[in-house]
Motif scaffolding. Structure first.
Motif, PDB file in Angstrom:
ATOM      1  N   SER A 238       1.066  -1.105   0.025  1.00  0.00           N
ATOM      2  CA  SER A 238      -0.131   0.068   0.008  1.00  0.00           C
ATOM      3  C   SER A 238       0.901   1.295   0.092  1.00  0.00           C
ATOM      4  CB  SER A 238      -0.956   0.014   1.134  1.00  0.00           C
ATOM      5  OG  SER A 238      -0.062   0.328   2.311  1.00  0.00           O
ATOM      6  N   PHE A 241       1.202   6.597   2.939  1.00  0.00           N
ATOM      7  CA  PHE A 241       0.952   7.950   3.151  1.00  0.00           C
ATOM      8  C   PHE A 241       0.566   8.166   4.652  1.00  0.00           C
ATOM      9  CE2 PHE A 241      -0.113   7.987  -1.555  1.00  0.00           C
ATOM     10  CZ  PHE A 241       1.343   7.783  -2.226  1.00  0.00           C
ATOM     11  N   SER A 242      -0.080   7.370   5.152  1.00  0.00           N
ATOM     12  CA  SER A 242      -1.126   7.752   6.442  1.00  0.00           C
ATOM     13  C   SER A 242      -0.092   8.180   7.290  1.00  0.00           C
ATOM     14  CB  SER A 242      -1.791   6.935   6.892  1.00  0.00           C
ATOM     15  OG  SER A 242      -1.028   5.452   7.326  1.00  0.00           O
ATOM     16  N   LEU A 342       0.579  -0.935  11.004  1.00  0.00           N
ATOM     17  CA  LEU A 342      -0.253  -2.237  11.007  1.00  0.00           C
ATOM     18  C   LEU A 342      -1.121  -2.015   9.465  1.00  0.00           C
ATOM     19  CD1 LEU A 342      -0.455  -4.735  12.511  1.00  0.00           C
ATOM     20  CD2 LEU A 342      -2.399  -3.679  13.475  1.00  0.00           C
ATOM     21  N   ALA A 351      -9.500  -5.417  15.322  1.00  0.00           N
ATOM     22  CA  ALA A 351     -10.546  -4.733  15.815  1.00  0.00           C
ATOM     23  C   ALA A 351     -11.777  -5.735  15.961  1.00  0.00           C
ATOM     24  CB  ALA A 351     -10.865  -3.574  15.041  1.00  0.00           C
ATOM     25  N   PHE A 369      -5.271   1.794  20.126  1.00  0.00           N
ATOM     26  CA  PHE A 369      -4.657   2.211  18.972  1.00  0.00           C
ATOM     27  C   PHE A 369      -4.346   3.708  18.691  1.00  0.00           C
ATOM     28  CE2 PHE A 369      -5.913  -0.875  15.115  1.00  0.00           C
ATOM     29  CZ  PHE A 369      -5.565  -2.018  15.938  1.00  0.00           C
ATOM     30  N   ASP A 375       0.427   6.517  12.653  1.00  0.00           N
ATOM     31  CA  ASP A 375      -0.624   7.182  11.857  1.00  0.00           C
ATOM     32  C   ASP A 375      -1.610   7.858  12.461  1.00  0.00           C
ATOM     33  OD1 ASP A 375      -2.111   4.988  11.800  1.00  0.00           O
ATOM     34  OD2 ASP A 375      -1.967   4.658   9.592  1.00  0.00           O
ATOM     35  N   LEU A 380      -9.963   9.242  12.090  1.00  0.00           N
ATOM     36  CA  LEU A 380     -10.229   8.120  11.210  1.00  0.00           C
ATOM     37  C   LEU A 380     -10.007   6.951  12.084  1.00  0.00           C
ATOM     38  CD1 LEU A 380      -7.094   9.470   8.728  1.00  0.00           C
ATOM     39  CD2 LEU A 380      -9.675   9.719   8.748  1.00  0.00           C
ATOM     40  N   ASN A 381      -9.483   6.808  13.016  1.00  0.00           N
ATOM     41  CA  ASN A 381      -9.357   5.684  13.964  1.00  0.00           C
ATOM     42  C   ASN A 381     -10.944   5.389  14.515  1.00  0.00           C
ATOM     43  OD1 ASN A 381      -7.684   3.595  15.549  1.00  0.00           O
ATOM     44  ND2 ASN A 381      -7.970   4.985  17.291  1.00  0.00           N
ATOM     45  N   LEU A 388     -16.349  -0.932  12.474  1.00  0.00           N
ATOM     46  CA  LEU A 388     -16.281  -2.375  12.833  1.00  0.00           C
ATOM     47  C   LEU A 388     -17.093  -2.862  13.858  1.00  0.00           C
ATOM     48  CD1 LEU A 388     -12.565  -2.527  11.675  1.00  0.00           C
ATOM     49  CD2 LEU A 388     -14.051  -4.042  10.938  1.00  0.00           C
TER      50      LEU A 388
HETATM   51  C1  FAD Z   1      -9.297  -0.293  13.286  1.00  0.00           C
HETATM   52  C2  FAD Z   1      -8.931   0.626  12.374  1.00  0.00           C
HETATM   53  C3  FAD Z   1      -8.136   1.833  12.840  1.00  0.00           C
HETATM   54  C4  FAD Z   1      -7.497   2.685  11.767  1.00  0.00           C
HETATM   55  N1  FAD Z   1      -6.970   3.776  12.357  1.00  0.00           N
HETATM   56  C5  FAD Z   1      -6.407   4.774  11.576  1.00  0.00           C
HETATM   57  C6  FAD Z   1      -5.738   5.800  12.049  1.00  0.00           C
HETATM   58  O1  FAD Z   1      -5.788   6.333  13.062  1.00  0.00           O
HETATM   59  N2  FAD Z   1      -5.381   6.691  11.063  1.00  0.00           N
HETATM   60  C7  FAD Z   1      -5.127   6.628   9.793  1.00  0.00           C
HETATM   61  O2  FAD Z   1      -4.696   7.199   9.197  1.00  0.00           O
HETATM   62  N3  FAD Z   1      -5.871   5.567   9.171  1.00  0.00           N
HETATM   63  C8  FAD Z   1      -6.485   4.821   9.893  1.00  0.00           C
HETATM   64  N4  FAD Z   1      -7.061   3.544   9.687  1.00  0.00           N
HETATM   65  C9  FAD Z   1      -7.209   3.357   8.178  1.00  0.00           C
HETATM   66  C10 FAD Z   1      -6.291   2.703   7.224  1.00  0.00           C
HETATM   67  O3  FAD Z   1      -5.813   1.532   7.977  1.00  0.00           O
HETATM   68  C11 FAD Z   1      -5.075   3.464   7.177  1.00  0.00           C
HETATM   69  O4  FAD Z   1      -5.260   4.640   6.644  1.00  0.00           O
HETATM   70  C12 FAD Z   1      -4.152   2.667   6.319  1.00  0.00           C
HETATM   71  O5  FAD Z   1      -3.897   1.422   6.396  1.00  0.00           O
HETATM   72  C13 FAD Z   1      -2.719   3.301   6.144  1.00  0.00           C
HETATM   73  O6  FAD Z   1      -1.798   2.837   5.194  1.00  0.00           O
HETATM   74  P1  FAD Z   1      -1.434   3.198   3.860  1.00  0.00           P
HETATM   75  O7  FAD Z   1      -1.359   4.879   3.897  1.00  0.00           O
HETATM   76  O8  FAD Z   1      -0.604   2.509   3.107  1.00  0.00           O
HETATM   77  O9  FAD Z   1      -2.969   3.162   3.238  1.00  0.00           O
HETATM   78  P2  FAD Z   1      -3.414   3.225   1.613  1.00  0.00           P
HETATM   79  O10 FAD Z   1      -4.138   1.732   1.278  1.00  0.00           O
HETATM   80  O11 FAD Z   1      -2.350   3.173   0.702  1.00  0.00           O
HETATM   81  O12 FAD Z   1      -4.438   4.203   1.456  1.00  0.00           O
HETATM   82  C14 FAD Z   1      -3.994   5.601   1.000  1.00  0.00           C
HETATM   83  C15 FAD Z   1      -4.639   6.490   2.037  1.00  0.00           C
HETATM   84  O13 FAD Z   1      -5.962   6.544   1.946  1.00  0.00           O
HETATM   85  C16 FAD Z   1      -6.681   6.711   3.327  1.00  0.00           C
HETATM   86  N5  FAD Z   1      -7.384   5.597   3.543  1.00  0.00           N
HETATM   87  C17 FAD Z   1      -7.128   4.281   3.373  1.00  0.00           C
HETATM   88  N6  FAD Z   1      -7.934   3.421   4.087  1.00  0.00           N
HETATM   89  C18 FAD Z   1      -8.664   4.137   4.818  1.00  0.00           C
HETATM   90  C19 FAD Z   1      -9.806   4.165   5.861  1.00  0.00           C
HETATM   91  N7  FAD Z   1     -10.340   2.645   6.094  1.00  0.00           N
HETATM   92  N8  FAD Z   1     -10.209   5.138   6.639  1.00  0.00           N
HETATM   93  C20 FAD Z   1      -9.908   6.313   6.103  1.00  0.00           C
HETATM   94  N9  FAD Z   1      -8.814   6.689   5.430  1.00  0.00           N
HETATM   95  C21 FAD Z   1      -8.250   5.597   4.742  1.00  0.00           C
HETATM   96  C22 FAD Z   1      -5.332   7.120   4.114  1.00  0.00           C
HETATM   97  O14 FAD Z   1      -5.343   8.300   4.318  1.00  0.00           O
HETATM   98  C23 FAD Z   1      -4.373   6.314   3.630  1.00  0.00           C
HETATM   99  O15 FAD Z   1      -2.944   6.789   3.844  1.00  0.00           O
HETATM  100  C24 FAD Z   1      -7.774   2.429  10.350  1.00  0.00           C
HETATM  101  C25 FAD Z   1      -8.349   1.505  10.007  1.00  0.00           C
HETATM  102  C26 FAD Z   1      -8.713   0.472  10.942  1.00  0.00           C
HETATM  103  C27 FAD Z   1      -9.548  -0.894  10.456  1.00  0.00           C
END
Ligand code: FAD
Length: 432
Positions: A238, A241-242, A342, A351, A369, A375, A380-381, A388
């Motif tokens: 993935s 970016f988060s 994670l 979760a 968390f 992140d 978002l969290n 869930l």
């Molecule tokens: C229980 C739980 C808690 C989470 N807590 C957070 C948190 O505190 N902060 C956080 O940034 N994300 C959170 N997420 C959302 C998501 O898991 C992460 O944004 C993502 O895994 C970050 O990795 P990435 O940047 O490689 O994501 P990618 O899959 O590459 O997605 C790109 C961007 O899209 C956005 N995005 C993707 N999935 C989600 C989603 N489900 N909800 C909102 N935005 C999303 C994020 O900004 C992410 O950086 C959570 C998800 C779950 C299931």
């Protein structure tokens, strides 16, 4: 729409400022409020315009953002890296960054008075695709799909970093202790340096922009995103970016703009369309939190469900140490505790297990968390946990039960070789 680069300065009471006789003269302050970048900072553009208009100097304040956020060690390390880099880049352009990690902006300004008394203080805002409600607040839907369909306009374009030349002036009146470059804390054993980490990057803006370039243009990351996004191991499944978005070293409008540029070059493929959808999920949760306020974070969530859990503190304490009583979940928790990152799939499993198998209050898991994630972001969290737990914006849970993941089936689908489980199996305690 975000105005173009020539940002009009808002009228301010007592403007323009009188030149003072004390060292330094009039000044305009930008309070970063946790937005640790130069790219796409509308408030910085406004501060620069004001400073140029009145011949004032610019100073930048980095204080403790005033929010409900709980920053844990992984996120704080990233934040310090982003701040150290920003400090160096501002100083190289002659602009002072005054930082005080313990004080809020208001408290810092009170402490700085009367040595430094800015004529105007502008506050940076969290990066969002839309500066104002993308769907009217009174019609804002509780679930995602109608939100996406109801979007009334395109996301706004990002602003480039402004020209800061000549805005520094004298720093003689600034307290020296506030000008000392921040030193990022050393990584805890494993964190940031563990070769297994899916997020082995520092949190600064140049690294964030390099990651964006890499994922979109220098690798097949974005093209393959839809197929790989449920992965569990490595840096490439993935975008990662988060963590940068979380410490404000990357602008979400910059990401969106670059995805559009990718689509101009390669066409709108599945990967890039799916990325836009995920970025809209982020937007949906940010605006949902704004719409619902405290109810968004309440145990009963948007659905105001009565509690259906067991307040077992011992079980929860074991879970926070990475002992959930299921090897798959324990491996996920071990990764989380070690690195702060994670995968999305891993977060969903943890979760779901927490809510459905351990039957613990979801707000406890969410709060933990928020402390553990690199992140972490409250909206978002909470938005994802509540989804869930069946109290938030999952359309299936309205009037029904929360989503329950069949872990054995999930492993078969996403980790058939048990690569993640073997990589992150917690160490076996040795008999003493
Ligand atoms: C229980 C739980 C808690 C989470 N807590 C957070 C948190 O505190 N902060 C956080 O940034 N994300 C959170 N997420 C959302 C998501 O898991 C992460 O944004 C993502 O895994 C970050 O990795 P990435 O940047 O490689 O994501 P990618 O899959 O590459 O997605 C790109 C961007 O899209 C956005 N995005 C993707 N999935 C989600 C989603 N489900 N909800 C909102 N935005 C999303 C994020 O900004 C992410 O950086 C959570 C998800 C779950 C299931």
């Amino acid at each position: 729409m975000e105005p173009s680069l020539a940002v009009a300065a808002p009228p301010l009471p007592g403007w323009p400022p009188r030149r003072r006789t004390m060292a330094g003269g009039p000044s305009i302050a930008l309070a970063l409020e946790g937005q640790l970048r130069l790219d796409d900072q509308p408030a910085l553009h406004r501060a620069v315009a004001l400073a140029r208009q009145s011949g004032a100097r610019l100073l930048v304040l980095a204080c403790r953002p005033q929010s409900r956020r709980l920053r844990g060690p992984h996120q704080r390390r990233l934040e310090a890296q982003a701040l150290a880099s920003l400090h160096a880049r501002l100083v190289a352009q002659g602009v002072a960054l005054l930082h005080h990690p313990q004080l809020t902006t208001a408290a810092a300004l009170a402490e700085l008075r009367p040595q430094v008394q800015p004529d105007a203080v502008l506050h940076a805002e969290e990066s969002r695709l839309f500066a104002t409600w993308p769907v009217a607040a009174d019609r804002f839907p509780r679930v995602f799909s109608p939100f996406r369909r109801a979007l009334e306009r395109d996301p706004e374009p990002p602003l480039p970093p402004p020209d800061l030349a000549g805005l520094g002036d004298s720093w003689d009146d600034f307290p020296r202790a506030w000008l000392v470059p921040p030193v990022p804390p050393p990584a805890a054993p494993g964190a940031g340096s563990d070769p297994r980490s899916a997020f082995p990057f520092p949190g600064d803006e140049p690294t964030a922009l390099a990651r964006l370039q890499h994922y979109l243009f220098d690798s097949s990351g974005l093209r393959d995103y839809k197929a790989t996004r449920n992965g569990l191991v490595g840096t490439e499944f993935s975008a990662k970016f988060s963590p940068f978005l979380g410490v404000g070293s990357l602008s979400v409008r910059r990401i969106w703009r670059e995805v559009l540029r990718y689509q101009e070059l390669h066409g709108a493929d599945e990967g890039s369309e799916w990325m836009k959808q995920e970025l809209l999920w982020r937007e949906f949760f940010l605006w949902s939190e704004q719409k619902h306020g405290d109810a968004f974070h309440a145990p009963g969530g948007l659905q105001q469900r009565p509690p259906d859990w067991v307040e077992d503190r011992k079980r929860f304490a074991r879970w926070t140490r990475g002992d959930a009583g299921h090897p798959l979940i324990d491996a996920q928790l071990n990764e989380l505790l070690t690195t702060g990152y994670l995968s999305n799939r891993g977060r969903q499993w943890v979760a779901s297990h927490f809510v459905n198998e351990l039957r613990l209050p979801w707000t406890w898991g969410a709060r933990f968390f928020e402390w553990a994630l690199i992140d972490a972001h409250p909206a978002l969290n909470t938005g994802n946990w509540a989804y869930l737990a069946g109290v938030g914006s999952d359309p299936r849970s309205f009037g029904g039960s929360p989503r329950r993941f069949d872990l054995e089936r999930q492993v078969g689908l996403y980790d058939p070789e048990q690569t993640h489980r073997r990589l992150w199996a917690p160490p076996v305690p040795q008999p003493s």
